[in-house]
Motif scaffolding. Structure first.
Motif, PDB file in Angstrom:
ATOM      1  N   LEU A 105       0.824  -1.210   0.000  1.00  0.00           N
ATOM      2  CA  LEU A 105       0.000   0.000   0.000  1.00  0.00           C
ATOM      3  C   LEU A 105       0.860   1.263   0.000  1.00  0.00           C
ATOM      4  CD1 LEU A 105      -2.850  -0.911   2.509  1.00  0.00           C
ATOM      5  CD2 LEU A 105      -3.184  -0.090   0.185  1.00  0.00           C
ATOM      6  N   VAL A 106       1.877   1.269   0.856  1.00  0.00           N
ATOM      7  CA  VAL A 106       2.750   2.437   0.945  1.00  0.00           C
ATOM      8  C   VAL A 106       3.515   2.642  -0.355  1.00  0.00           C
ATOM      9  CG1 VAL A 106       4.804   3.356   2.074  1.00  0.00           C
ATOM     10  CG2 VAL A 106       2.982   2.325   3.446  1.00  0.00           C
ATOM     11  N   LEU A 107       4.107   1.589  -0.879  1.00  0.00           N
ATOM     12  CA  LEU A 107       4.954   1.717  -2.071  1.00  0.00           C
ATOM     13  C   LEU A 107       4.131   2.071  -3.311  1.00  0.00           C
ATOM     14  CD1 LEU A 107       7.419  -1.243  -1.424  1.00  0.00           C
ATOM     15  CD2 LEU A 107       7.758   1.198  -0.988  1.00  0.00           C
ATOM     16  N   GLU A 108       2.917   1.548  -3.404  1.00  0.00           N
ATOM     17  CA  GLU A 108       2.072   1.912  -4.547  1.00  0.00           C
ATOM     18  C   GLU A 108       1.639   3.375  -4.463  1.00  0.00           C
ATOM     19  OE1 GLU A 108       1.266   0.471  -7.345  1.00  0.00           O
ATOM     20  OE2 GLU A 108       2.445  -1.322  -6.905  1.00  0.00           O
ATOM     21  N   ARG A 109       1.333   3.858  -3.256  1.00  0.00           N
ATOM     22  CA  ARG A 109       1.000   5.281  -3.126  1.00  0.00           C
ATOM     23  C   ARG A 109       2.212   6.146  -3.448  1.00  0.00           C
ATOM     24  NH1 ARG A 109      -4.202   6.535  -0.918  1.00  0.00           N
ATOM     25  NH2 ARG A 109      -3.553   8.688  -1.234  1.00  0.00           N
ATOM     26  N   ALA A 110       3.412   5.696  -3.062  1.00  0.00           N
ATOM     27  CA  ALA A 110       4.625   6.444  -3.398  1.00  0.00           C
ATOM     28  C   ALA A 110       4.836   6.474  -4.914  1.00  0.00           C
ATOM     29  CB  ALA A 110       5.835   5.811  -2.714  1.00  0.00           C
ATOM     30  N   PRO A 144      12.621  10.655  -4.599  1.00  0.00           N
ATOM     31  CA  PRO A 144      12.138   9.422  -3.979  1.00  0.00           C
ATOM     32  C   PRO A 144      11.733   9.616  -2.517  1.00  0.00           C
ATOM     33  CG  PRO A 144      14.111   8.998  -5.269  1.00  0.00           C
ATOM     34  CD  PRO A 144      13.935  10.481  -5.237  1.00  0.00           C
ATOM     35  N   ARG A 145      12.497  10.424  -1.779  1.00  0.00           N
ATOM     36  CA  ARG A 145      12.190  10.570  -0.358  1.00  0.00           C
ATOM     37  C   ARG A 145      10.864  11.286  -0.140  1.00  0.00           C
ATOM     38  NH1 ARG A 145      16.191  12.814   4.464  1.00  0.00           N
ATOM     39  NH2 ARG A 145      14.860  12.082   6.167  1.00  0.00           N
ATOM     40  N   SER A 146      10.628  12.362  -0.894  1.00  0.00           N
ATOM     41  CA  SER A 146       9.359  13.076  -0.735  1.00  0.00           C
ATOM     42  C   SER A 146       8.189  12.220  -1.202  1.00  0.00           C
ATOM     43  CB  SER A 146       9.390  14.402  -1.498  1.00  0.00           C
ATOM     44  OG  SER A 146       9.636  14.172  -2.877  1.00  0.00           O
ATOM     45  N   ALA A 147       8.407  11.412  -2.244  1.00  0.00           N
ATOM     46  CA  ALA A 147       7.340  10.517  -2.702  1.00  0.00           C
ATOM     47  C   ALA A 147       7.030   9.463  -1.643  1.00  0.00           C
ATOM     48  CB  ALA A 147       7.753   9.853  -4.015  1.00  0.00           C
ATOM     49  N   LEU A 148       8.068   8.937  -0.991  1.00  0.00           N
ATOM     50  CA  LEU A 148       7.851   7.947   0.060  1.00  0.00           C
ATOM     51  C   LEU A 148       7.113   8.566   1.251  1.00  0.00           C
ATOM     52  CD1 LEU A 148      11.256   6.060   0.012  1.00  0.00           C
ATOM     53  CD2 LEU A 148       8.998   5.018  -0.276  1.00  0.00           C
ATOM     54  N   THR A 149       7.495   9.785   1.616  1.00  0.00           N
ATOM     55  CA  THR A 149       6.813  10.454   2.727  1.00  0.00           C
ATOM     56  C   THR A 149       5.325  10.615   2.431  1.00  0.00           C
ATOM     57  OG1 THR A 149       8.836  11.658   3.306  1.00  0.00           O
ATOM     58  CG2 THR A 149       6.750  12.546   4.130  1.00  0.00           C
ATOM     59  N   ARG A 159       2.002   8.831   4.205  1.00  0.00           N
ATOM     60  CA  ARG A 159       0.887   9.650   4.672  1.00  0.00           C
ATOM     61  C   ARG A 159      -0.415   9.218   3.991  1.00  0.00           C
ATOM     62  NH1 ARG A 159       2.456  14.249   2.834  1.00  0.00           N
ATOM     63  NH2 ARG A 159       3.893  14.627   4.571  1.00  0.00           N
ATOM     64  N   GLY A 160      -0.370   8.961   2.689  1.00  0.00           N
ATOM     65  CA  GLY A 160      -1.586   8.601   1.969  1.00  0.00           C
ATOM     66  C   GLY A 160      -2.110   7.218   2.316  1.00  0.00           C
ATOM     67  N   ALA A 181       5.388  -2.087   9.175  1.00  0.00           N
ATOM     68  CA  ALA A 181       5.190  -1.283   7.968  1.00  0.00           C
ATOM     69  C   ALA A 181       5.351   0.210   8.242  1.00  0.00           C
ATOM     70  CB  ALA A 181       3.809  -1.564   7.381  1.00  0.00           C
ATOM     71  N   LEU A 182       4.748   0.680   9.336  1.00  0.00           N
ATOM     72  CA  LEU A 182       4.717   2.118   9.583  1.00  0.00           C
ATOM     73  C   LEU A 182       5.949   2.640  10.315  1.00  0.00           C
ATOM     74  CD1 LEU A 182       0.957   2.492  10.598  1.00  0.00           C
ATOM     75  CD2 LEU A 182       2.008   2.903   8.370  1.00  0.00           C
ATOM     76  N   VAL A 183       6.689   1.758  10.967  1.00  0.00           N
ATOM     77  CA  VAL A 183       7.873   2.206  11.705  1.00  0.00           C
ATOM     78  C   VAL A 183       9.148   1.654  11.077  1.00  0.00           C
ATOM     79  CG1 VAL A 183       9.043   2.233  13.943  1.00  0.00           C
ATOM     80  CG2 VAL A 183       6.550   2.426  13.838  1.00  0.00           C
ATOM     81  N   ILE A 184       9.283   0.327  11.034  1.00  0.00           N
ATOM     82  CA  ILE A 184      10.545  -0.254  10.565  1.00  0.00           C
ATOM     83  C   ILE A 184      10.769   0.024   9.084  1.00  0.00           C
ATOM     84  CG2 ILE A 184      11.837  -2.396  10.261  1.00  0.00           C
ATOM     85  CD1 ILE A 184      10.459  -3.478  12.737  1.00  0.00           C
ATOM     86  N   THR A 185       9.745  -0.247   8.244  1.00  0.00           N
ATOM     87  CA  THR A 185       9.904   0.020   6.816  1.00  0.00           C
ATOM     88  C   THR A 185      10.190   1.495   6.573  1.00  0.00           C
ATOM     89  OG1 THR A 185       8.402  -1.791   6.258  1.00  0.00           O
ATOM     90  CG2 THR A 185       8.801  -0.152   4.561  1.00  0.00           C
ATOM     91  N   ARG A 186       9.518   2.366   7.299  1.00  0.00           N
ATOM     92  CA  ARG A 186       9.725   3.800   7.078  1.00  0.00           C
ATOM     93  C   ARG A 186      11.130   4.225   7.486  1.00  0.00           C
ATOM     94  NH1 ARG A 186       5.524   8.754   8.140  1.00  0.00           N
ATOM     95  NH2 ARG A 186       6.809  10.329   7.111  1.00  0.00           N
ATOM     96  N   VAL A 187      11.633   3.682   8.598  1.00  0.00           N
ATOM     97  CA  VAL A 187      13.000   4.026   9.014  1.00  0.00           C
ATOM     98  C   VAL A 187      13.998   3.594   7.941  1.00  0.00           C
ATOM     99  CG1 VAL A 187      14.821   3.437  10.670  1.00  0.00           C
ATOM    100  CG2 VAL A 187      12.521   3.991  11.487  1.00  0.00           C
ATOM    101  N   LEU A 188      13.856   2.376   7.462  1.00  0.00           N
ATOM    102  CA  LEU A 188      14.788   1.874   6.447  1.00  0.00           C
ATOM    103  C   LEU A 188      14.644   2.647   5.137  1.00  0.00           C
ATOM    104  CD1 LEU A 188      14.351  -1.965   7.081  1.00  0.00           C
ATOM    105  CD2 LEU A 188      16.276  -0.530   7.775  1.00  0.00           C
TER     106      LEU A 188
END
Length: 747
Positions: A355-360, A372-377, A381-382, A427-434
């Motif tokens: 879900l996160v990567l498709e929204r990015a 890439p970083r702003s798209a991931l952020t 959020r989305g 997903a929301l913490v570990i994946t985002r940190v990495l």
């Protein structure tokens, strides 16, 4: 680094480090199917006032199930054997003798007014006089805590008047333990009357005491406080059982009171060690299948999302570690279906990352977020609302299954809840940190295609070039769903459901053999003889137990002959009919929990979305359940405890899928208030389709590996989940969404 990323990084590191420590130092309990356990055989005994009939034995079984749940033993097996025996199998019990003692206690709790003291001779004479006159007496003589004999009035209250008992530590001293007893209904007034009568005696008089008796033993007999007036009594409906309790004794007493009294006394007639119900080959095949499926899922995610796929895979490994450590810390019991569900949960945890990567990808393709970083952020959020809503609905179901159900259904609720929370954290913490750390590297910024989010993907490209109008005629999809539903219902009506031994009971045959018999050989031999669903366990040093469906005498003879070919001699020592291990009370509790869970999910979705979305999602869920049951009816597959676990998993998956689609419909509706609802729903379907395909493929790899490589023990489980995966994916797009369009139009 700003404060928020630093906090996320420290939180992720702490969670992984703590989980690793727990996983290395705390062994996890394995279930009866993987490791075996302790078997206790209890026999109901009639007393002077009770008769041990079949109904009383069934009620006794349900009380025992409640006690075992309170003991903290997960995934036990309880079944009635013959007319008056109950077979209890407990996996991973630390102290079998203590468990047997708790299970065998009658736990008859009564509350009495003390009439006075007496001597042994006087008590004997009073009893003889009552017997000679042919008149019984309701008054009793029992020794109190100090050994003094007390004459007691007949019981004023019993354990049935108790609402709840709780073991508590004395807050003033911090050392002593007591048990708080809260009365309910008429018990509140009864306690006030009892203490009010006792308060009429002068201070220090034995008649001012109230005795609390458990199984003909006075456990406490306190004096009523001088502040309590005659006939006034103690209001509030609560009291304390005090004594020289330690923590374990207080908790055991509370457990016995809460579990209720056994309707008839029981005696522990046998206690032995039993082996696992599954053989080593089946376990090895299942572990191999899980490893292959997980590897294929990881490779698929990496192939689709490149660097971010690698990081998502690392986060999934952390998810598995956190889930395992949590189960170990809570003392949960892992069974083979539980392990398979645990592995499947790893595949389902892919969903939040996808879900996160498709929204990015969407954000990057729109050129509003070129880096890439702003798209991931923006992607995190989305996707946050979809991840939160889909997981909260599943957590509601898990919580209600835990509080309202019992036995394996309650255990499934624990595993499901842990999996959901660990999935969200990974997903929301570990994946985002990495992902934040990788996307901020100069080498990655110079090569955005390396991240995997700079490209939209083959599915999205195809849908963008020629977007299909899937929701142009929603009633056609509903008609297709109605036809499939009718076929499924017809299967249930025409073929019926083949309920397994857990639901119907069967036959238990126990043998003593000349020497140890390999249970794998026995399973294979019985399967060749026409009993593929026979459950074989070692019993004691040289015993073998076979549990099957109901057998004719000729079939029972075939089973005995088959076992006889495996050893020099096999003597039958027990041959009894056994009742269902998933009894009526457990089934009713599970159904009530499911109905309440569906209602709670409907309310939550209605609050977060709209009533038409909540109604559509729950209707699609019911559609999926009926179809899965109908397919198993047509295929003649057994509906057993393993199928029940698969059905509960499908329920969670179906709700998740529908919520993701409706979350996108809600977002698009806020941005576009002029287009028809059907057009908005169609766009939402197309935008979430890449996520649906990629998540489904990730789960399908694991399930296919379990079905093909997992052996007979997991084939039906994996098949049920594959069917549920396909039906759930279809219904979220072509049942829930068209139904929402129709309901919107009617409104």
């Amino acid at each position: 680094m700003t404060r928020a990323p630093r906090v996320r990084g420290l939180l992720a590191l702490a969670a992984v480090a703590l989980s690793l420590y727990i996983a290395l130092t705390t062994p996890v309990h394995l279930g009866l199917d993987l490791r075996g356990g302790t078997q206790i055989v209890l026999e109901t005994r009639p007393s002077a006032t009770t008769a041990a009939d079949g109904e009383a034995t069934d009620r006794t079984l349900e009380v025992l199930r409640g006690r075992i749940d309170a003991l903290g033993v997960a995934e036990p097996t309880l079944a009635r054997s013959g007319d008056n025996r109950i077979v209890v199998e407990l996996p991973g019990v630390q102290d079998p003798a203590e468990a047997a003692d708790v299970l065998g206690r009658t736990a008859q709790l009564t509350f009495h007014q003390v009439l006075g003291t007496t001597t042994a001779d006087a008590a004997d004479k009073a009893t003889d006089k009552a017997e000679d006159s042919g008149k019984g007496t309701d008054r009793r003589v029992l020794a109190d805590e100090s050994g003094q004999l007390l004459r007691l009035e007949e019981a004023a209250l019993t354990g049935q008047d108790v609402e709840e008992a709780t073991a508590r530590l004395d807050q003033q001293t911090g050392t002593g333990w007591h048990v708080t007893v809260d009365f309910e209904g008429a018990g509140r007034d009864g306690w006030a009357r009892l203490t009010g009568r006792a308060a009429c005696a002068p201070a220090g008089d034995p008649a001012r005491r109230v005795a609390i008796v458990l199984d003909d033993k006075i456990i406490t007999s306190p004096q009523i406080d001088p502040s309590v007036g005659c006939d006034a009594g103690i209001s509030g409906g609560s009291t304390q059982i005090t004594g020289s309790f330690d923590a374990d004794e207080a908790k055991e007493l509370a457990l016995l009171i809460n579990g209720g009294a056994l309707p008839v006394p029981v005696e522990n007639v046998e206690q032995r060690t039993v082996g696992p119900t599954l053989g080593a080959e089946a376990i090895r095949a299942s572990v191999w299948a899980a490893a292959v499926g997980t590897t294929l899922t990881a490779l698929f995610i990496i192939a689709v999302y490149r660097l971010m796929g690698v990081l998502a895979t690392v986060a999934l490994v952390c998810y598995g570690l956190i889930s395992y450590a949590t189960l170990a810390a809570l003392g949960a019991t892992l069974t083979l279906p539980g392990l398979a569900g645990f592995v499947l949960a790893i595949g389902m945890a892919v969903d939040a990352n996808v879900l996160v990567l498709e929204r990015a990808r969407e954000e990057h393709a729109s050129q509003r977020r070129p880096s890439p970083r702003s798209a991931l952020t923006a992607g995190f959020r989305g996707a946050f609302s979809a991840i939160t809503d889909s997981n909260v609905t599943t957590l509601i179901a898990a919580g209600l299954l835990f509080f309202l159900a019992s036995g394996p259904v309650r255990g499934f609720g624990v595993t499901l809840g842990i999996g959901v929370l660990a999935s969200m954290f990974s997903a929301l913490v570990i994946t985002r940190v990495l992902a934040d750390h990788a996307a901020s590297r100069p080498s990655v910024r110079r090569r955005p295609r390396l991240t995997g989010i700079a490209r939209t993907g083959a599915v999205r490209d195809r849908l963008t070039r020629t977007p299909p109008q899937l929701m142009r005629r929603p009633r056609r999809w509903l008609a297709v769903s109605a036809v499939v539903l009718a076929v499924a219902v017809a299967g249930i009506g025409v073929r019926g459901l083949d309920f397994g031994i857990e639901f119907t009971g069967g036959r238990l045959v126990e043998y003593t053999t000349a020497g140890p018999v390999d249970p794998d050989r026995a399973r294979a031999a019985l399967a060749d003889a026409g009993f593929p669903r026979a459950v074989v366990q070692t019993s004691g040093d040289s015993g073998l137990t076979v549990r099957t469906d109901r057998l004719s005498e000729a079939q029972a003879a075939t089973v005995t002959d088959t076992i006889g070919t495996l050893t020099d001699h096999a003597d039958k020592v027990r041959d009894e009919a056994i009742g269902p291990s998933l009894g009526k009370e457990l089934r009713n509790g599970a159904l009530i929990a499911l109905v309440v869970a569906l209602g709670a999910q409907l309310l939550y979705l209605a609050a977060r979305f709209r009533w038409l979305f909540g109604t559509s999602a729950v209707a699609a869920l019911a559609h999926d359940v009926v179809i899965l049951v109908g397919v198993f009816a047509w295929l003649g597959k057994p509906v057993d405890g393993v199928f029940l676990a698969a059905l509960l998993t499908v329920i969670g998956y179906s709700v998740n899928d529908s919520v993701v689609v409706f979350d996108r419909v809600r977002d698009l509706s806020r941005l576009d208030r002029t287009s028809p609802f059907a057009a908005v729903a169609n766009r939402a379907l197309l935008q979430t389709l890449p996520r649906t395909v990629n998540t489904g493929m990730g789960a399908a790899f694991i399930l296919t590996a379990l079905a093909v490589l997992g052996g007979d023990s997991l084939t039906d489980f994996a098949l049920a989940l594959l069917i549920g995966l396909a039906v759930g994916t279809y219904s979220s797009m072509f049942t829930a969404t068209p139904l929402a369009i129709e309901l919107h139009g009617r409104r």
